[in-house]
Design a protein around this motif. Structure first.
Motif, PDB file in Angstrom:
ATOM      1  N   ALA A 120       0.831  -1.207   0.000  1.00  0.00           N
ATOM      2  CA  ALA A 120       0.000   0.000   0.000  1.00  0.00           C
ATOM      3  C   ALA A 120       0.861   1.251   0.000  1.00  0.00           C
ATOM      4  CB  ALA A 120      -0.918  -0.010   1.225  1.00  0.00           C
ATOM      5  N   LEU A 121       1.941   1.216   0.750  1.00  0.00           N
ATOM      6  CA  LEU A 121       2.827   2.372   0.832  1.00  0.00           C
ATOM      7  C   LEU A 121       3.452   2.668  -0.529  1.00  0.00           C
ATOM      8  CD1 LEU A 121       3.860   4.356   2.974  1.00  0.00           C
ATOM      9  CD2 LEU A 121       5.773   2.799   3.372  1.00  0.00           C
ATOM     10  N   LEU A 122       3.856   1.616  -1.231  1.00  0.00           N
ATOM     11  CA  LEU A 122       4.529   1.800  -2.519  1.00  0.00           C
ATOM     12  C   LEU A 122       3.563   2.079  -3.667  1.00  0.00           C
ATOM     13  CD1 LEU A 122       7.345  -0.905  -2.399  1.00  0.00           C
ATOM     14  CD2 LEU A 122       7.470   1.529  -1.855  1.00  0.00           C
ATOM     15  N   ILE A 150      12.648  -0.263  -2.005  1.00  0.00           N
ATOM     16  CA  ILE A 150      12.225   1.014  -1.423  1.00  0.00           C
ATOM     17  C   ILE A 150      13.382   2.014  -1.445  1.00  0.00           C
ATOM     18  CG2 ILE A 150      11.385   2.161   0.657  1.00  0.00           C
ATOM     19  CD1 ILE A 150      10.017  -0.487   1.400  1.00  0.00           C
ATOM     20  N   ALA A 151      14.568   1.552  -1.055  1.00  0.00           N
ATOM     21  CA  ALA A 151      15.732   2.449  -1.036  1.00  0.00           C
ATOM     22  C   ALA A 151      16.033   2.990  -2.427  1.00  0.00           C
ATOM     23  CB  ALA A 151      16.941   1.711  -0.482  1.00  0.00           C
ATOM     24  N   SER A 152      15.834   2.167  -3.447  1.00  0.00           N
ATOM     25  CA  SER A 152      16.086   2.612  -4.822  1.00  0.00           C
ATOM     26  C   SER A 152      15.055   3.625  -5.292  1.00  0.00           C
ATOM     27  CB  SER A 152      16.097   1.405  -5.767  1.00  0.00           C
ATOM     28  OG  SER A 152      17.177   0.535  -5.471  1.00  0.00           O
ATOM     29  N   ARG A 153      13.852   3.540  -4.759  1.00  0.00           N
ATOM     30  CA  ARG A 153      12.788   4.466  -5.168  1.00  0.00           C
ATOM     31  C   ARG A 153      12.834   5.798  -4.435  1.00  0.00           C
ATOM     32  NH1 ARG A 153       7.053   1.366  -6.069  1.00  0.00           N
ATOM     33  NH2 ARG A 153       7.823  -0.651  -6.827  1.00  0.00           N
ATOM     34  N   LEU A 154      13.357   5.795  -3.247  1.00  0.00           N
ATOM     35  CA  LEU A 154      13.332   7.020  -2.448  1.00  0.00           C
ATOM     36  C   LEU A 154      14.282   8.082  -3.005  1.00  0.00           C
ATOM     37  CD1 LEU A 154      13.359   5.644   1.216  1.00  0.00           C
ATOM     38  CD2 LEU A 154      11.464   6.800   0.045  1.00  0.00           C
ATOM     39  N   PRO A 155      13.866   9.344  -2.977  1.00  0.00           N
ATOM     40  CA  PRO A 155      14.788  10.416  -3.371  1.00  0.00           C
ATOM     41  C   PRO A 155      15.818  10.657  -2.280  1.00  0.00           C
ATOM     42  CG  PRO A 155      12.734  11.344  -2.537  1.00  0.00           C
ATOM     43  CD  PRO A 155      12.539   9.852  -2.578  1.00  0.00           C
ATOM     44  N   THR A 163      19.794   9.173   8.390  1.00  0.00           N
ATOM     45  CA  THR A 163      20.533   7.921   8.195  1.00  0.00           C
ATOM     46  C   THR A 163      19.600   6.704   8.140  1.00  0.00           C
ATOM     47  OG1 THR A 163      20.870   7.669  10.595  1.00  0.00           O
ATOM     48  CG2 THR A 163      22.581   8.832   9.352  1.00  0.00           C
ATOM     49  N   LYS A 164      18.347   6.907   7.811  1.00  0.00           N
ATOM     50  CA  LYS A 164      17.384   5.805   7.857  1.00  0.00           C
ATOM     51  C   LYS A 164      17.753   4.666   6.910  1.00  0.00           C
ATOM     52  CE  LYS A 164      14.540   7.515  10.917  1.00  0.00           C
ATOM     53  NZ  LYS A 164      14.370   6.877  12.241  1.00  0.00           N
ATOM     54  N   VAL A 165      18.211   4.991   5.715  1.00  0.00           N
ATOM     55  CA  VAL A 165      18.603   3.942   4.774  1.00  0.00           C
ATOM     56  C   VAL A 165      19.801   3.179   5.322  1.00  0.00           C
ATOM     57  CG1 VAL A 165      19.462   3.465   2.448  1.00  0.00           C
ATOM     58  CG2 VAL A 165      17.655   5.167   2.780  1.00  0.00           C
ATOM     59  N   ARG A 166      20.762   3.908   5.857  1.00  0.00           N
ATOM     60  CA  ARG A 166      21.934   3.254   6.449  1.00  0.00           C
ATOM     61  C   ARG A 166      21.524   2.343   7.605  1.00  0.00           C
ATOM     62  NH1 ARG A 166      26.206   7.178   8.973  1.00  0.00           N
ATOM     63  NH2 ARG A 166      25.225   6.627  10.953  1.00  0.00           N
ATOM     64  N   GLU A 167      20.636   2.821   8.453  1.00  0.00           N
ATOM     65  CA  GLU A 167      20.167   2.017   9.584  1.00  0.00           C
ATOM     66  C   GLU A 167      19.486   0.739   9.102  1.00  0.00           C
ATOM     67  OE1 GLU A 167      17.690   4.365  12.182  1.00  0.00           O
ATOM     68  OE2 GLU A 167      19.020   6.096  11.970  1.00  0.00           O
TER      69      GLU A 167
END
Length: 327
Positions: A120-122, A150-155, A163-167
């Motif tokens: 749903a989020l995506l 998700i990481a690839s889609r996020l700007p 640092t959310k992606v890193r976490e």
């Protein structure tokens, strides 16, 4: 302890006991919530259907008691996931709810049906990016296979400190280094370096030099210096002296007017939290290795210790010859 309120018990992950206690309901728990005249009146008036959820949210928002407001909103969000999660997502992505409420809604849905929540989020409703980024570490715990996409889609984040992606990728790496490394290497777009940094950070906790060696093999265009810094941060949590010794192997970096942004400061922050005495001992044995901006990484821990016992702290380091390192 967690309890279900606002209706029959469909899912035990609804209200946290600390929220109930903060609301002044103590050991009476669910019973007190049900017996609360205001809440019963709201349910009698509006019901507990999907259309009632936004109305209940607004009614709770104007409760005078901040502790009850918090407890009842927490319960409502969890109940909303059970009653109408897709409708709730649309509401929480809109104007009104704050970031903490959006995060709670997503975490509640991930606990109930993680794949449906991510799907749903995506779907791409306006505002999904901020909720997805904020919730990415929890997504990594619940549905790790979805994190790379998700990481690839996020700007790229607007915040220097985000640092959310890193976490998220550090969480993946802690669950399986080889698979996380492959996943991070497959990320495209603006968050690839953060994904790789998460793997480096987690890897370094068990093998700092191995993580750094891996970083050096990554292709041109990768910010290898920043990835090595991430490895040093991970290494500092388990072996402060080893990480501090290697801090000078990458440029100091840093950003003007941003505290604790140099390599030395960032490593010192983690080293001091992990083993303050070890970090100070290393600094004392290596005078001049770190500059003034680097040493600001000690500021928070030093301040906490001074506030707790200034005389004891200063005496200890004066007698131990380490006062200059912490001052």
């Amino acid at each position: 302890l967690e309890m279900a309120v606002f209706g029959e018990e469909r899912n035990p992950r609804v209200v946290h006991q600390d929220d109930v206690e903060d609301a002044g309901l103590g050991g009476t728990g669910v019973g007190a919530l049900f017996e609360d005249v205001g809440v019963r009146r709201l349910h009698d008036l509006h019901g507990t259907t999907s259309t009632a959820m936004p109305v209940l949210y607004r009614e709770i928002a104007v409760l005078d008691d901040p502790f009850r407001r918090r407890a009842f909103r927490t319960a409502l969000i969890a109940e909303w996931v059970q009653v109408d999660a897709p409708g709730g997502l649309k509401f929480f992505l809109g104007q009104g709810p704050d970031a903490s409420q959006r995060r709670q809604f997503l975490e509640e849905w991930l606990a109930v049906d993680p794949r449906a929540a991510v799907d749903a989020l995506l779907a791409g409703s306006p505002g999904w990016e901020a909720m997805a980024r904020d919730g990415l570490p929890e997504i990594a715990r619940r549905v790790p296979s979805r994190v790379p996409d998700i990481a690839s889609r996020l700007p790229k984040s607007d915040s220097y400190w985000d640092t959310k992606v890193r976490e998220a990728f550090a969480i993946l790496a802690e669950g399986g280094l080889s698979s996380a490394r492959g996943a991070a290497e497959g990320v495209s777009g603006a968050n690839r370096d953060q994904a790789l940094a998460g793997v480096a950070q987690a890897w370094a906790k068990s093998d700092l030099k191995g993580a750094i060696s891996w970083v050096k093999t990554l292709p041109e265009g990768t910010d290898r210096d920043e990835l090595i810094r991430a490895a040093l941060l991970g290494g500092a949590t388990v072996d402060p002296a080893a990480a501090l010794e290697l801090a000078g192997t990458v440029p100091s970096g840093g950003r003007h007017a941003y505290a604790n942004s140099t390599t030395g400061a960032r490593v010192l922050v983690e080293a001091a939290k992990a083993d303050f005495d070890s970090a100070v001992a290393w600094l004392t044995a290596h005078p001049g290795r770190f500059g003034r901006e680097d040493l600001m990484g000690l500021a928070q821990v030093v301040t906490e210790r001074l506030n707790a016992d200034a005389t004891g702290f200063l005496t200890k380091h004066a007698e131990g010859g380490s006062l200059a390192a912490v001052g």
